[in-house]
Scaffold this active site. Structure first.
Site, PDB file in Angstrom:
ATOM      1  N   ASP A 451       0.871  43.321  92.642  1.00 58.61           N
ATOM      2  CA  ASP A 451       1.837  42.194  91.692  1.00 58.61           C
ATOM      3  C   ASP A 451       2.527  41.502  92.704  1.00 58.61           C
ATOM      4  O   ASP A 451       3.370  42.014  92.974  1.00 58.61           O
ATOM      5  CB  ASP A 451       2.444  43.136  90.865  1.00 58.61           C
ATOM      6  CG  ASP A 451       3.117  42.374  89.566  1.00 58.61           C
ATOM      7  OD1 ASP A 451       3.128  41.292  90.004  1.00 58.61           O
ATOM      8  OD2 ASP A 451       3.526  42.960  88.702  1.00 58.61           O
ATOM      9  N   HIS A 452       2.161  40.139  92.520  1.00 63.14           N
ATOM     10  CA  HIS A 452       2.854  39.158  93.532  1.00 63.14           C
ATOM     11  C   HIS A 452       4.074  38.987  93.163  1.00 63.14           C
ATOM     12  O   HIS A 452       5.112  38.351  93.946  1.00 63.14           O
ATOM     13  CB  HIS A 452       2.004  37.821  93.818  1.00 63.14           C
ATOM     14  CG  HIS A 452       1.864  37.099  94.863  1.00 63.14           C
ATOM     15  ND1 HIS A 452       2.939  37.218  95.774  1.00 63.14           N
ATOM     16  CD2 HIS A 452       0.872  36.560  95.273  1.00 63.14           C
ATOM     17  CE1 HIS A 452       2.421  36.653  96.758  1.00 63.14           C
ATOM     18  NE2 HIS A 452       1.261  36.282  96.621  1.00 63.14           N
ATOM     19  N   ARG A 453       4.573  39.552  92.007  1.00 63.51           N
ATOM     20  CA  ARG A 453       5.931  39.387  91.488  1.00 63.51           C
ATOM     21  C   ARG A 453       6.967  40.318  92.298  1.00 63.51           C
ATOM     22  O   ARG A 453       8.068  39.992  92.545  1.00 63.51           O
ATOM     23  CB  ARG A 453       6.069  39.379  90.107  1.00 63.51           C
ATOM     24  CG  ARG A 453       5.265  38.557  89.186  1.00 63.51           C
ATOM     25  CD  ARG A 453       5.385  38.939  87.742  1.00 63.51           C
ATOM     26  NE  ARG A 453       5.053  40.327  87.345  1.00 63.51           N
ATOM     27  CZ  ARG A 453       4.920  40.800  86.377  1.00 63.51           C
ATOM     28  NH1 ARG A 453       5.258  40.203  85.222  1.00 63.51           N
ATOM     29  NH2 ARG A 453       4.209  41.988  86.137  1.00 63.51           N
TER      30      ARG A 453
END
Length: 481
Positions: A451-453
């Site tokens: 998850d790039h968040r």
């Protein structure tokens, strides 16, 4: 909410986080049986597992609410129990009918039982078995069962349902005249809303279906058989345009309902794809050293073998200790990232019921041998369908060995709400450069979807590189264990 004085209704309990219903698989008891406290009375299937449900009451079974294959919502009656010392009195209205059907050997326990002569005060509050009666006299429609004293399904009014006009014959439930046009002489007998809904979704005219249940009751299997049969058994609802979802069906098409495990998987993966900006990175690694390490461990203690999956799990735990950003989830409502204190390791397991992800809680506390034993026991229980629903939720990181399917790589979807998933491809012989020389080595591909968040490429790349280095040089684990 007992239906008769002295009886108690056992309601379908909450079977785990996020579960609102369960499908009855098999009753363990029958009408008239005497049960003890905590005796298993029914096997049900939720969207996560097959579980046995124990009854908290002791006494005699006087009602079973639901047939095998029927979906029951949490909080609704499941079984009705009467005190044993009161079992010698008169049976409540409808029990004779119910038992007659049991003696017939149908194997299909009906719900919403009752008799026409019992009076309105003796009706069940939630009748489910339905046969359209004559609105003026309350007698069964033409072609239905005979007098109320004859054992058979009970005639109760069919609730008005504008989306399924073929479910009502004769006057409508609210007293209005029925729509003009030809009507069959015999009303459709339906056992539960799920059958009605299934017929509507498949475009099946219930009045054209032959019911195989007691008294001609239409069961789910009958609807599915009608779908599989050639025309004219499979037909659109009269006077209604075909729903867009049904357009395009042709002879030979197979229609599979999206229910149970498949629906849960579809919902979760769809949510993951909608909410998580995922990125996948991968690397090829030389697993020759890892296989040699496993062989050495198992040669020393053959009675407690360690699997490759257990070693990979140990490596992942080492990587998550160094990069805790990936052992996390995003709290969208609170607008925050939550890093978990413990690693609740999910292991993707393919079963006959679909893809499940059982969870090993606080896996970081286990030794490598304990990991191996827990992995073997957990995946076996998942495939057998005996895991408690709680064991299928709450993961913080997932390990997916798709190499068992003979594939090299994948870009998997993250198991929502987790932040990362490590995939492992098959281990095969490939040419590999070792110390400047070409050699044949055991090579596999590792992929990390994250998850790039929760992090950027530096953290994700660092984790994957650490895992790859430990696979190639297992001795590096010693510095982190």
């Amino acid at each position: 909410m007992s239906t008769t004085v002295g009886t108690r209704d056992f309601l379908l309990p909450d079977l785990g986080e996020g579960l609102s219903e369960a499908e009855i698989v098999e009753w363990r008891v029958a009408i008239g049986d005497v049960v003890t406290v905590d005796q298993s009375v029914v096997e049900v299937e939720t969207a996560k597992a097959v579980v046995d449900v124990p009854c908290p009451y002791a006494g005699r079974v006087v009602a079973l609410h639901g047939a095998p294959g029927e979906v029951r919502p949490v909080g609704q009656p499941l079984i009705t129990i009467a005190p044993v010392d009161g079992a010698g009195g008169d049976e409540p209205a409808g029990h004779a009918t119910y038992r007659e059907e049991e003696r017939a050997g149908s194997g299909n326990v009906l719900i919403g039982y009752g008799t026409g002569h019992g009076g309105s005060g003796r009706r069940r509050r939630r009748p489910r078995l339905a046969l359209a009666p004559d609105a003026a006299t309350g007698s069964p429609a033409a072609g239905g069962p005979g007098p109320a004293s004859v054992p058979g399904p009970v005639a109760t009014a069919v609730p008005a349902d504008t989306s399924t006009p073929t479910d009502v014959t004769g006057p409508a439930a609210d007293g209005r005249p029925a729509a003009s046009g030809p009507r069959p002489a015999v009303a459709a007998l339906v056992i539960s809303p799920i059958v009605r809904r299934l017929a509507r979704e498949r475009g099946v005219d219930l009045t054209a279906v032959h019911g195989t249940g007691p008294g001609g009751v239409i069961r789910r299997a009958d609807v599915e058989a009608a779908v599989a049969a050639p025309a004219p058994r499979l037909a659109a609802v009269p006077a209604q345009p075909a729903p867009a979802a049904h357009v395009g069906l042709a002879d030979g098409d197979v229609v599979i309902p999206l229910t149970g495990i498949r629906k849960a998987i579809a919902d979760k993966l769809s949510r993951s794809r909608r909410e998580i900006p995922e990125v996948t990175i991968w690397v090829d690694v030389d697993a020759t050293g890892l296989l040699a390490t496993r062989a050495a461990i198992n040669a020393a203690t053959p009675d407690a073998p360690v699997s490759i999956l257990a070693l990979l799990a140990r490596i992942c735990l080492s990587g998550l200790r160094r990069y805790p950003q990936l052992n996390a989830h995003v709290d969208t409502e609170g607008q925050r990232i939550v890093q978990s204190a413990g690693v609740h390791l999910g292991i993707a397991a393919q079963t006959d019921r679909g893809l499940l992800v059982p969870v090993l809680r606080d896996a970081q506390r286990l030794t490598t041998r304990e990991l191996a034993a827990e992995l073997a026991a957990t995946t076996a229980a998942a495939r057998a369908g005996t895991l408690a629903p709680a064991r299928l939720t709450g993961g913080t990181f997932t390990l997916n060995n798709y190499g068992v399917f003979g594939v090299d790589g994948s870009t998997p979807i993250i198991n929502h709400p987790e932040a990362a998933l490590l995939g492992v491809g098959r281990i095969v012989d490939k040419p590999w450069v070792v110390d400047g020389q070409l050699a044949v080595r055991k090579v596999t591909q590792l992929s990390l979807t994250f998850d790039h968040r929760v992090c950027d490429g530096g953290v994700a790349g660092g984790f994957l590189r650490h895992v790859a280095d430990c696979v190639e040089q297992p001795a590096l684990l010693v510095a982190n264990v």
